[in-house]
Design a protein around this motif. Structure first.
Motif, short mmCIF file in Angstrom:
data_model
loop_
_atom_site.label_atom_id
_atom_site.label_comp_id
_atom_site.label_asym_id
_atom_site.label_seq_id
_atom_site.Cartn_x
_atom_site.Cartn_y
_atom_site.Cartn_z
N LEU A 109 0.72 -1.01 0.53
CA LEU A 109 -0.22 0.13 -0.03
C LEU A 109 1.06 1.11 -0.48
O LEU A 109 1.59 1.24 0.40
CB LEU A 109 -1.17 0.04 1.52
CG LEU A 109 -1.84 -1.22 1.20
CD1 LEU A 109 -2.58 -0.38 2.51
CD2 LEU A 109 -2.41 -1.65 0.08
N TYR A 110 0.63 2.17 -0.67
CA TYR A 110 1.65 3.32 -0.72
C TYR A 110 0.37 4.84 -0.61
O TYR A 110 -0.84 4.77 -0.92
CB TYR A 110 2.12 3.50 -1.96
CG TYR A 110 2.60 5.06 -2.72
CD1 TYR A 110 3.73 5.29 -2.30
CD2 TYR A 110 1.76 5.40 -3.11
CE1 TYR A 110 3.82 6.11 -3.10
CE2 TYR A 110 2.33 6.85 -4.38
CZ TYR A 110 3.61 7.67 -3.96
OH TYR A 110 3.98 8.25 -4.24
N LEU A 111 0.65 5.90 -0.26
CA LEU A 111 -0.01 6.22 0.28
C LEU A 111 0.79 7.53 -0.29
O LEU A 111 2.42 7.74 0.22
CB LEU A 111 -0.77 6.99 1.43
CG LEU A 111 0.03 6.96 2.51
CD1 LEU A 111 1.04 8.50 2.83
CD2 LEU A 111 -0.76 6.27 4.12
N GLU A 112 0.06 8.91 -0.41
CA GLU A 112 0.53 10.45 -0.35
C GLU A 112 -0.04 11.51 0.76
O GLU A 112 -0.55 11.32 0.75
CB GLU A 112 1.34 10.59 -2.10
CG GLU A 112 2.00 10.84 -2.99
CD GLU A 112 1.13 10.84 -4.29
OE1 GLU A 112 1.06 12.11 -4.37
OE2 GLU A 112 1.52 10.41 -5.20
N THR A 113 0.82 12.14 0.82
CA THR A 113 -0.03 12.72 2.43
C THR A 113 0.66 13.72 2.53
O THR A 113 2.25 14.59 1.63
CB THR A 113 -0.05 12.51 3.78
OG1 THR A 113 -0.59 13.63 4.61
CG2 THR A 113 0.90 11.96 4.04
N ASN A 114 0.24 15.15 3.43
CA ASN A 114 1.41 16.51 3.57
C ASN A 114 2.15 16.33 4.98
O ASN A 114 1.29 15.89 5.72
CB ASN A 114 0.15 17.66 3.27
CG ASN A 114 1.19 18.61 3.67
OD1 ASN A 114 1.24 19.37 4.21
ND2 ASN A 114 1.78 19.84 2.58
N SER A 115 3.35 16.70 5.51
CA SER A 115 3.79 17.15 6.64
C SER A 115 3.35 17.73 7.36
O SER A 115 2.97 17.85 9.00
CB SER A 115 5.52 17.65 6.90
OG SER A 115 5.25 18.78 5.64
N SER A 116 1.93 18.12 6.91
CA SER A 116 1.34 19.48 7.83
C SER A 116 0.20 18.48 9.20
O SER A 116 -0.31 19.11 9.95
CB SER A 116 1.43 20.41 7.78
OG SER A 116 0.31 20.39 6.44
N LEU A 117 -0.12 17.36 8.57
CA LEU A 117 -1.42 16.78 8.85
C LEU A 117 -0.67 15.65 10.28
O LEU A 117 -0.91 14.45 9.53
CB LEU A 117 -1.88 15.65 7.93
CG LEU A 117 -2.50 16.63 6.18
CD1 LEU A 117 -3.30 16.36 5.78
CD2 LEU A 117 -3.63 18.04 7.13
N ALA A 118 -0.23 16.04 11.18
CA ALA A 118 0.47 15.41 12.12
C ALA A 118 -0.59 14.05 12.45
O ALA A 118 -0.15 12.40 12.87
CB ALA A 118 0.70 15.61 13.14
#
Length: 152
Positions: A109-118
């Protein structure tokens, strides 16, 4: 709370739930509009899966598994209604993704997210995802953190 497979009648809720969180933190991008505008064709008909969390018949969360060229699934469009954040529903949705990946025999499983979404990052790491480097092609401007969970 019940987690069910996507049906065409869930399309509007899938769009609304995702537009709400994306527009709160980021800008809705062209790729978002494409997928949210026709999740049946863009995800399900392309070999992916979507799970919808229902509470008293109302859609209150969702997540998609989008097939990848390497035989994995991308975990995408995961959100929970703001009133239910912190309730454990996100964990339930992610566990359903992990179980579905195992059922379907994918390699990761792979995902992309944003570092601000702690809170999201904490959940992903608690569920066995590890940080990896950026992909060759980044589909979203907001994506600055990439993770995977490999099946043994």
């Amino acid at each position: 709370m019940q987690i069910v497979e996507f049906e065409p009648s869930h399309a509007e809720a899938f769009r609304i739930l995702n537009e709400a969180w994306i527009s709160k933190y980021f800008a809705i991008e062209a790729k978002d509009r494409e997928v949210l505008g026709d999740p049946q064709r863009k995800i399900v008909d392309a070999g992916g899966r979507i799970f919808v969390a229902l509470h008293e018949g109302e859609a209150v969360g969702c997540v998609a598994l989008i097939p990848m060229d390497d035989g994995g699934y991308e975990v995408a469009k995961m959100t929970v209604s703001e009133t239910l954040r912190g309730s454990g529903l996100g964990r339930m949705l992610m566990q359903r993704c992990i179980d579905a990946g195992a059922e379907d025999g994918v390699r990761r499983l792979y995902l992309e997210t944003n570092s601000s979404l702690a809170p999201a990052l904490g959940l992903y790491r608690a569920m066995g995802f590890t940080d990896i480097g950026p992909p060759a092609r980044n589909d979203y401007v907001r994506g600055d953190t990439w993770m995977e969970r490999v099946y043994a």
